[in-house]
Design an enzyme around this catalytic site. Structure first.
Site, mmCIF file in Angstrom:
data_model
loop_
_atom_site.group_PDB
_atom_site.id
_atom_site.type_symbol
_atom_site.label_atom_id
_atom_site.label_comp_id
_atom_site.label_asym_id
_atom_site.label_seq_id
_atom_site.Cartn_x
_atom_site.Cartn_y
_atom_site.Cartn_z
ATOM 1 N N ARG A 98 7.752 -3.628 -10.072
ATOM 2 C CA ARG A 98 7.552 -5.393 -10.057
ATOM 3 C C ARG A 98 8.556 -5.512 -11.258
ATOM 4 O O ARG A 98 9.117 -6.737 -11.235
ATOM 5 C CB ARG A 98 6.091 -5.575 -10.387
ATOM 6 C CG ARG A 98 5.899 -5.468 -8.556
ATOM 7 C CD ARG A 98 4.052 -5.179 -9.018
ATOM 8 N NE ARG A 98 3.208 -5.654 -7.267
ATOM 9 C CZ ARG A 98 2.059 -5.860 -7.379
ATOM 10 N NH1 ARG A 98 1.269 -4.614 -8.710
ATOM 11 N NH2 ARG A 98 1.601 -6.297 -6.327
ATOM 12 N N HIS A 120 3.069 -4.105 -2.832
ATOM 13 C CA HIS A 120 1.863 -4.095 -3.285
ATOM 14 C C HIS A 120 2.125 -2.605 -2.562
ATOM 15 O O HIS A 120 2.425 -1.862 -2.067
ATOM 16 C CB HIS A 120 1.976 -4.872 -0.806
ATOM 17 C CG HIS A 120 0.294 -4.405 -1.058
ATOM 18 N ND1 HIS A 120 -1.004 -4.796 -1.303
ATOM 19 C CD2 HIS A 120 -0.218 -3.245 -0.313
ATOM 20 C CE1 HIS A 120 -1.990 -3.999 -1.142
ATOM 21 N NE2 HIS A 120 -1.358 -3.108 -0.421
ATOM 22 N N ARG A 130 0.699 3.317 -7.303
ATOM 23 C CA ARG A 130 -0.098 1.965 -7.675
ATOM 24 C C ARG A 130 0.417 1.811 -9.702
ATOM 25 O O ARG A 130 1.462 0.827 -10.388
ATOM 26 C CB ARG A 130 -1.416 1.745 -7.968
ATOM 27 C CG ARG A 130 -1.928 1.583 -6.208
ATOM 28 C CD ARG A 130 -2.596 0.241 -6.585
ATOM 29 N NE ARG A 130 -3.450 -0.659 -7.161
ATOM 30 C CZ ARG A 130 -3.707 -2.186 -6.589
ATOM 31 N NH1 ARG A 130 -3.114 -2.241 -6.058
ATOM 32 N NH2 ARG A 130 -4.894 -2.733 -8.469
ATOM 33 N N PHE A 151 -4.494 -19.832 -5.278
ATOM 34 C CA PHE A 151 -3.416 -19.219 -4.433
ATOM 35 C C PHE A 151 -3.532 -18.576 -3.827
ATOM 36 O O PHE A 151 -2.001 -18.179 -3.285
ATOM 37 C CB PHE A 151 -3.019 -18.414 -6.253
ATOM 38 C CG PHE A 151 -3.455 -16.216 -5.800
ATOM 39 C CD1 PHE A 151 -3.845 -15.363 -5.001
ATOM 40 C CD2 PHE A 151 -4.280 -16.760 -7.316
ATOM 41 C CE1 PHE A 151 -4.141 -14.306 -5.128
ATOM 42 C CE2 PHE A 151 -5.382 -15.039 -6.909
ATOM 43 C CZ PHE A 151 -4.787 -14.250 -5.853
ATOM 44 N N THR A 209 0.667 -6.793 -11.757
ATOM 45 C CA THR A 209 0.060 -7.179 -10.800
ATOM 46 C C THR A 209 1.266 -9.048 -10.726
ATOM 47 O O THR A 209 2.281 -9.285 -10.099
ATOM 48 C CB THR A 209 -0.579 -8.470 -10.141
ATOM 49 O OG1 THR A 209 -2.176 -7.244 -9.779
ATOM 50 C CG2 THR A 209 -1.388 -9.137 -8.978
ATOM 51 N N LYS A 252 7.620 -6.463 -0.178
ATOM 52 C CA LYS A 252 7.248 -8.284 -0.274
ATOM 53 C C LYS A 252 8.824 -8.864 0.187
ATOM 54 O O LYS A 252 9.583 -8.445 -0.317
ATOM 55 C CB LYS A 252 6.707 -8.656 -0.921
ATOM 56 C CG LYS A 252 5.085 -7.668 -1.207
ATOM 57 C CD LYS A 252 3.825 -8.713 -2.386
ATOM 58 C CE LYS A 252 3.145 -8.018 -1.933
ATOM 59 N NZ LYS A 252 2.588 -9.012 -2.842
HETATM 60 P P1 ATP Z 1 -1.367 -5.789 -4.632
HETATM 61 O O1 ATP Z 1 -2.742 -6.279 -4.005
HETATM 62 O O2 ATP Z 1 -0.777 -6.967 -3.205
HETATM 63 O O3 ATP Z 1 -0.728 -4.736 -4.651
HETATM 64 P P2 ATP Z 1 -2.561 -6.736 -6.539
HETATM 65 O O4 ATP Z 1 -3.816 -5.760 -6.108
HETATM 66 O O5 ATP Z 1 -2.015 -6.348 -7.845
HETATM 67 O O6 ATP Z 1 -1.076 -6.407 -5.539
HETATM 68 P P3 ATP Z 1 -4.319 -8.746 -5.789
HETATM 69 O O7 ATP Z 1 -5.146 -9.512 -7.922
HETATM 70 O O8 ATP Z 1 -4.919 -7.867 -5.410
HETATM 71 O O9 ATP Z 1 -3.239 -8.017 -6.815
HETATM 72 O O10 ATP Z 1 -3.153 -10.190 -5.296
HETATM 73 C C1 ATP Z 1 -2.677 -9.294 -4.222
HETATM 74 C C2 ATP Z 1 -1.807 -10.764 -4.398
HETATM 75 O O11 ATP Z 1 -1.941 -12.013 -4.955
HETATM 76 C C3 ATP Z 1 -0.669 -10.358 -5.301
HETATM 77 O O12 ATP Z 1 0.349 -9.225 -5.163
HETATM 78 C C4 ATP Z 1 0.251 -11.803 -6.564
HETATM 79 O O13 ATP Z 1 1.791 -11.646 -4.687
HETATM 80 C C5 ATP Z 1 -0.853 -12.987 -5.597
HETATM 81 N N1 ATP Z 1 -1.856 -13.602 -6.887
HETATM 82 C C6 ATP Z 1 -2.326 -12.485 -7.625
HETATM 83 N N2 ATP Z 1 -2.915 -12.570 -8.750
HETATM 84 C C7 ATP Z 1 -2.487 -13.975 -8.407
HETATM 85 C C8 ATP Z 1 -2.428 -15.160 -9.533
HETATM 86 N N3 ATP Z 1 -3.886 -14.957 -10.503
HETATM 87 N N4 ATP Z 1 -1.270 -16.582 -9.458
HETATM 88 C C9 ATP Z 1 -0.599 -15.989 -8.480
HETATM 89 N N5 ATP Z 1 -0.103 -14.981 -7.397
HETATM 90 C C10 ATP Z 1 -1.713 -13.911 -7.457
#
Ligand code: ATP
Length: 137
Positions: free
Chosen positions: A103, A116, A83, A55, A89, A9
């Site tokens: 991360r 990601h 993962r 968000f 996250t 990212k």
């Molecule tokens: P990714 O899909 O990027 O691998 P993830 O599966 O761990 O991440 P998701 O829940 O799919 O997390 O969220 C996608 C992205 O949105 C996260 O990687 C983060 O950048 C952002 N994000 C998720 N939750 C929050 C939050 N509560 N506040 C701010 N940003 C968030």
């Protein structure tokens, strides 16, 4: 052998070489790689499942704030292994519970988390196609 989509990212692109080294040393093959600066529309499309969340707007702004590097990486159980390697996250929490995860090392805060990884086989197919529309799955 399974494939997954990894994204370096915007906040971690300056560390891309180092991260790609770790990917290779962890036993992945890098099958495809593309550096791309997403438009806000493309970032919204990629993260469409989060539409409506508090968000969402800042996530789209972050993901379109600079170039990202999309990588198709392959290994046995690539989806779950990648993962696991990137970790939780939220970078701040990851630093407390999984200090060795990528991360924790390369992320910035609760949103700017450096990397990601696709969360399922279905997601990986869609996401690989998103960045590499000509690839044969
Ligand atoms: P990714 O899909 O990027 O691998 P993830 O599966 O761990 O991440 P998701 O829940 O799919 O997390 O969220 C996608 C992205 O949105 C996260 O990687 C983060 O950048 C952002 N994000 C998720 N939750 C929050 C939050 N509560 N506040 C701010 N940003 C968030």
């Amino acid at each position: 052998v399974e494939r997954t989509l990894a994204i370096i990212k915007p906040d971690a692109v300056h560390k891309a070489e180092e991260i790609e080294d770790i990917i290779l040393r962890s036993g992945f093959a890098i099958l495809q790689k593309r550096r791309v600066h997403l438009t806000p529309e493309q970032a919204s499309d990629f993260y469409a499942e989060h539409y409506g969340k508090l968000f969402f707007a800042s996530l789209v702004a972050y993901m379109s704030s600079g170039p990202v590097i999309a990588l198709v990486i392959a290994k046995d159980q690539a989806i779950s292994y990648w993962r696991e390697l990137i970790g939780p996250t939220n970078t701040i929490k990851a630093r407390q519970t999984h200090p060795d995860c990528l991360r924790a090392i390369y992320g910035t805060d609760d949103q700017r988390n450096a990397l990601h990884g696709s969360e399922s086989f279905t997601a990986s197919e869609r996401e690989i196609r998103f960045f590499f529309p000509d690839s044969i799955i």
